[in-house]
Design a protein around this motif. Sequence first.
Motif, short mmCIF file in Angstrom:
data_model
loop_
_atom_site.label_atom_id
_atom_site.label_comp_id
_atom_site.label_asym_id
_atom_site.label_seq_id
_atom_site.Cartn_x
_atom_site.Cartn_y
_atom_site.Cartn_z
N MET A 1 0.97 -1.26 0.14
CA MET A 1 -0.01 0.13 -0.06
C MET A 1 0.91 1.37 -0.04
N GLU A 2 1.96 1.23 0.58
CA GLU A 2 2.88 2.57 0.70
C GLU A 2 3.48 2.89 -0.63
N LYS A 3 3.77 1.83 -1.64
CA LYS A 3 4.12 1.99 -2.84
C LYS A 3 3.15 2.82 -3.52
N ILE A 4 1.89 2.35 -3.65
CA ILE A 4 0.77 2.94 -4.35
C ILE A 4 0.71 4.55 -3.72
N ILE A 5 0.83 4.66 -2.41
CA ILE A 5 0.32 5.93 -2.08
C ILE A 5 1.58 6.83 -2.57
N ASP A 6 2.88 6.38 -2.44
CA ASP A 6 4.01 7.17 -2.73
C ASP A 6 3.94 7.71 -4.36
N LYS A 7 3.17 6.59 -5.37
CA LYS A 7 3.09 7.04 -6.68
C LYS A 7 2.24 8.02 -6.81
N LEU A 8 1.13 7.92 -6.26
CA LEU A 8 -0.12 8.76 -6.11
C LEU A 8 0.38 10.26 -5.54
N ILE A 9 1.23 10.38 -4.77
CA ILE A 9 1.79 11.59 -4.18
C ILE A 9 2.65 12.25 -5.35
N GLN A 10 3.48 11.15 -5.93
CA GLN A 10 4.33 11.92 -7.13
C GLN A 10 3.65 12.36 -8.15
N SER A 42 -6.32 -2.66 5.18
CA SER A 42 -5.28 -1.70 4.90
C SER A 42 -5.70 -0.64 3.84
N TYR A 43 -6.57 -1.12 2.68
CA TYR A 43 -7.08 -0.30 1.73
C TYR A 43 -8.20 0.75 2.36
N LEU A 44 -8.99 0.26 3.22
CA LEU A 44 -10.27 1.17 3.84
C LEU A 44 -9.42 2.25 4.67
N LYS A 45 -8.28 1.90 5.39
CA LYS A 45 -7.72 2.92 6.16
C LYS A 45 -7.29 3.88 5.56
N VAL A 46 -7.01 3.85 4.25
CA VAL A 46 -6.23 4.82 3.49
C VAL A 46 -7.22 5.50 2.65
N PHE A 47 -8.16 4.70 1.89
CA PHE A 47 -8.99 5.28 0.69
C PHE A 47 -10.62 5.28 1.35
N ASN A 50 -14.54 6.61 -0.21
CA ASN A 50 -14.78 8.09 -0.95
C ASN A 50 -13.87 8.21 -2.41
N ASP A 51 -13.18 7.32 -2.39
CA ASP A 51 -11.96 7.55 -3.62
C ASP A 51 -12.49 6.69 -4.92
N ASN A 52 -12.93 7.86 -5.84
CA ASN A 52 -13.01 7.33 -7.21
C ASN A 52 -12.06 6.91 -8.03
N LEU A 53 -10.82 6.74 -7.75
CA LEU A 53 -9.74 6.48 -8.55
C LEU A 53 -9.76 5.05 -9.03
N PHE A 54 -10.06 4.21 -8.13
CA PHE A 54 -10.21 2.74 -8.31
C PHE A 54 -11.78 2.40 -8.51
N GLY A 55 -12.08 2.35 -9.93
CA GLY A 55 -13.42 2.14 -10.35
C GLY A 55 -13.98 0.89 -10.05
N GLY A 56 -13.15 -0.15 -9.86
CA GLY A 56 -13.66 -1.35 -9.46
C GLY A 56 -14.03 -1.73 -8.15
N VAL A 57 -13.82 -0.58 -7.20
CA VAL A 57 -14.25 -0.86 -5.68
C VAL A 57 -15.38 -0.04 -5.19
N THR A 114 -4.58 -10.22 -8.44
CA THR A 114 -5.07 -9.88 -7.09
C THR A 114 -5.71 -8.80 -6.77
N PHE A 115 -6.03 -8.17 -5.60
CA PHE A 115 -6.39 -7.10 -5.19
C PHE A 115 -5.50 -5.91 -5.21
N SER A 116 -4.27 -6.54 -4.56
CA SER A 116 -3.10 -5.53 -4.81
C SER A 116 -2.56 -5.21 -6.10
N GLN A 117 -2.65 -6.33 -7.05
CA GLN A 117 -2.34 -6.04 -8.64
C GLN A 117 -3.24 -5.32 -9.00
#
Length: 314
Positions: A1-10, A42-47, A50-57, A114-117
């Motif tokens: 999850m940290e890698k995803i957050i870092d990428k989004l921050i960039q 882990s996903y819910l604690k971050v997103f 409310n987040d529309n970035l991940f259309g499948g969730v 997988t969900f992470s992928q």
Amino acid sequence: MEKIIDKLIQMNRFEEEKGLSLEDIRVLNENSGNNIPDFFISYLKVFGFNDNLFGGVFNEEADFVEQNEMIQELGYTDYIAIGDAYNENLIVAHIENQKLFLIEDDHLIDLEMTFSQMLIQAVEALDSKKFEIIQQVNSVYESFQDHKNSLKNSFIKSFSVLNETVTNNLDTLYGIVIAKNSEGNLYCLYGGSLTTFRVEMNKQKVDYNQLWNPETMNYHQAISMDEILTDIKTEIDFKALDLLFLDVLRDLKEEEYFRDQMNRFSISIQSNHVNLFPEDSYNESLMKENNLETKIRRFWESPYDRTRLLMEIV
């Protein structure tokens, strides 16, 4: 999850304070009637929802609760519903290994990720470099137009040889896949035997993927196109050639070239990790990727659904 957050921050796409608190998650766990696995916590604690970035969730808590109650009633006790698949079919994840499946007619279709992928794939899709590659493919495709007639003639010759072999075996083709060979330097026609298809349908457990895997199809015929392949150097070139091949198949279908084949005869091109069909428009084929959105919105292209269409008439 940290890698995803870092990428989004960039990318300047990360929004803070969207996640759920541990107390919110505890209450949600009670309401859903299902133990939420760690990877989704882990996903819910971050997103959160409310987040529309991940259309499948799911982006609504009520939908999450309702759908998880439903899958428990249906007996999918080893799964958690994580999304409504772009308002079409329900996506579930196995609670132990995160593997994603689509529920269709009480059948689990393996989405092969997988969900992470899925999350990583969604973030990578925001990369502007992909649009540059698409433009390059389009440019090469335009430059290949002079090869179209030669490509068409090569296909017709190879298909005629393949079809003659099938006829001599008193067999019928249920489908054709055009793909590069295992070395990636030669195009081949791979034909599925209707005789084999019927045998597979009588098995207790049908391997749908095998029926549409070029390497396991009964009939193979190389396509002679050395003159064309001399201009092919990169993956971008191969993608452009696949698109040109698709033009040839569209023309042949319009000319009713395949009219002697069985009803619902299927033909496709395996281009990298996606299947291209003559029914696709040029833009659809150009933009098509092996991602979750394609697998869900075009679920009828899955081996299971391609097989099911044939089962109705065999």
